[in-house]
Design a protein around this motif. Structure first.
Motif, PDB file in Angstrom:
ATOM      1  N   LEU A  92      10.983  -2.364  -6.102  1.00  0.00           N
ATOM      2  CA  LEU A  92      10.445  -2.769  -4.805  1.00  0.00           C
ATOM      3  C   LEU A  92       9.415  -3.858  -5.067  1.00  0.00           C
ATOM      4  CD1 LEU A  92       9.571  -0.402  -1.935  1.00  0.00           C
ATOM      5  CD2 LEU A  92       8.058  -2.265  -2.491  1.00  0.00           C
ATOM      6  N   ALA A  93       9.776  -5.099  -4.779  1.00  0.00           N
ATOM      7  CA  ALA A  93       8.893  -6.244  -5.021  1.00  0.00           C
ATOM      8  C   ALA A  93       8.103  -6.538  -3.753  1.00  0.00           C
ATOM      9  CB  ALA A  93       9.715  -7.460  -5.438  1.00  0.00           C
ATOM     10  N   VAL A  94       6.785  -6.357  -3.828  1.00  0.00           N
ATOM     11  CA  VAL A  94       5.940  -6.538  -2.648  1.00  0.00           C
ATOM     12  C   VAL A  94       5.012  -7.726  -2.814  1.00  0.00           C
ATOM     13  CG1 VAL A  94       5.997  -4.081  -2.050  1.00  0.00           C
ATOM     14  CG2 VAL A  94       4.121  -4.944  -3.435  1.00  0.00           C
ATOM     15  N   ASP A  95       4.686  -8.353  -1.672  1.00  0.00           N
ATOM     16  CA  ASP A  95       3.652  -9.378  -1.679  1.00  0.00           C
ATOM     17  C   ASP A  95       2.359  -8.714  -1.210  1.00  0.00           C
ATOM     18  OD1 ASP A  95       3.941  -9.189   1.095  1.00  0.00           O
ATOM     19  OD2 ASP A  95       4.948 -11.120   1.300  1.00  0.00           O
ATOM     20  N   ARG A  96       1.415  -9.480  -0.692  1.00  0.00           N
ATOM     21  CA  ARG A  96       0.129  -8.914  -0.274  1.00  0.00           C
ATOM     22  C   ARG A  96       0.150  -8.326   1.141  1.00  0.00           C
ATOM     23  NH1 ARG A  96      -4.446 -10.057  -3.296  1.00  0.00           N
ATOM     24  NH2 ARG A  96      -4.068 -11.419  -5.058  1.00  0.00           N
ATOM     25  N   ASP A  97       1.216  -8.553   1.887  1.00  0.00           N
ATOM     26  CA  ASP A  97       1.277  -8.089   3.268  1.00  0.00           C
ATOM     27  C   ASP A  97       1.550  -6.585   3.314  1.00  0.00           C
ATOM     28  OD1 ASP A  97       2.737  -7.421   5.875  1.00  0.00           O
ATOM     29  OD2 ASP A  97       1.955  -9.430   6.288  1.00  0.00           O
ATOM     30  N   GLU A  98       0.579  -5.823   3.778  1.00  0.00           N
ATOM     31  CA  GLU A  98       0.688  -4.366   3.783  1.00  0.00           C
ATOM     32  C   GLU A  98       1.784  -3.866   4.722  1.00  0.00           C
ATOM     33  OE1 GLU A  98      -3.038  -2.245   4.060  1.00  0.00           O
ATOM     34  OE2 GLU A  98      -4.056  -3.789   2.870  1.00  0.00           O
ATOM     35  N   ASP A  99       1.919  -4.477   5.895  1.00  0.00           N
ATOM     36  CA  ASP A  99       2.945  -4.028   6.841  1.00  0.00           C
ATOM     37  C   ASP A  99       4.346  -4.234   6.281  1.00  0.00           C
ATOM     38  OD1 ASP A  99       1.042  -3.222   8.710  1.00  0.00           O
ATOM     39  OD2 ASP A  99       1.032  -5.159   9.727  1.00  0.00           O
ATOM     40  N   ARG A 100       4.571  -5.356   5.619  1.00  0.00           N
ATOM     41  CA  ARG A 100       5.882  -5.598   5.005  1.00  0.00           C
ATOM     42  C   ARG A 100       6.145  -4.596   3.885  1.00  0.00           C
ATOM     43  NH1 ARG A 100       5.138 -11.358   5.848  1.00  0.00           N
ATOM     44  NH2 ARG A 100       4.198 -11.559   3.800  1.00  0.00           N
ATOM     45  N   ALA A 101       5.127  -4.311   3.090  1.00  0.00           N
ATOM     46  CA  ALA A 101       5.294  -3.361   1.986  1.00  0.00           C
ATOM     47  C   ALA A 101       5.635  -1.968   2.510  1.00  0.00           C
ATOM     48  CB  ALA A 101       4.029  -3.321   1.133  1.00  0.00           C
ATOM     49  N   VAL A 102       4.978  -1.548   3.571  1.00  0.00           N
ATOM     50  CA  VAL A 102       5.278  -0.242   4.175  1.00  0.00           C
ATOM     51  C   VAL A 102       6.699  -0.234   4.730  1.00  0.00           C
ATOM     52  CG1 VAL A 102       4.704   1.313   6.093  1.00  0.00           C
ATOM     53  CG2 VAL A 102       2.886   0.400   4.624  1.00  0.00           C
ATOM     54  N   ALA A 103       7.094  -1.321   5.396  1.00  0.00           N
ATOM     55  CA  ALA A 103       8.460  -1.407   5.934  1.00  0.00           C
ATOM     56  C   ALA A 103       9.494  -1.320   4.814  1.00  0.00           C
ATOM     57  CB  ALA A 103       8.647  -2.700   6.734  1.00  0.00           C
ATOM     58  N   GLN A 104       9.214  -1.967   3.693  1.00  0.00           N
ATOM     59  CA  GLN A 104      10.122  -1.894   2.547  1.00  0.00           C
ATOM     60  C   GLN A 104      10.221  -0.458   2.037  1.00  0.00           C
ATOM     61  OE1 GLN A 104       8.172  -5.542   0.593  1.00  0.00           O
ATOM     62  NE2 GLN A 104      10.042  -5.189  -0.572  1.00  0.00           N
TER      63      GLN A 104
END
Length: 132
Positions: free
Chosen positions: A6-18
């Protein structure tokens, strides 16, 4: 055992959605390992990956669903580092979040999602911005 990168950037909402998109797949959490990876392109303060809210929140969602989660911080070109991490951990699936960009924005700044998708033979789960 299956491995999801799971490759995440700094955006918390996108990371949670992923993370939620993985949970929604109804995988057997006991036989699925998830590696949350963040690629630092500029980190003059020397931040640790565990200091990033996006990493912490994605990890919390996945652990609450019973997944074994490891986190990793890397530095460099995001596409190259995501692909290298997927190879190193023999990931079955790479999950990334897309962002809306104009065609000119994509041409000028590139697209990590596009670069990963076009340069791997692994399955890629793309979480769209509207899901985030």
């Amino acid at each position: 055992m299956s491995t999801i990168l799971l490759a995440v950037d700094r955006d918390e909402d996108r990371a949670v959605a992923q993370a939620e998109s993985i949970v929604d797949l109804e995988l057997e959490s006991a036989s699925t390992r998830v590696r949350v990876v963040h690629i630092f392109t500029n980190n003059p303060e020397g931040a640790s990956v565990t200091q990033l809210g996006a990493v912490r929140r994605a990890k919390a969602v996945l652990e609450a669903a019973g997944f074994d989660v490891e986190v990793e911080g890397r530095s460099g070109d995001p596409v190259d580092e995501i692909l290298d991490a997927a190879d190193e951990h023999d990931a079955d699936v790479i999950t990334i979040a897309g962002r809306k960009r104009s065609p000119a924005g994509k041409a000028l700044f590139g697209s990590v999602a596009q670069g990963v998708f076009l340069n791997t033979n692994r399955s890629v789960l793309l979480c769209s911005e509207r899901d985030a």
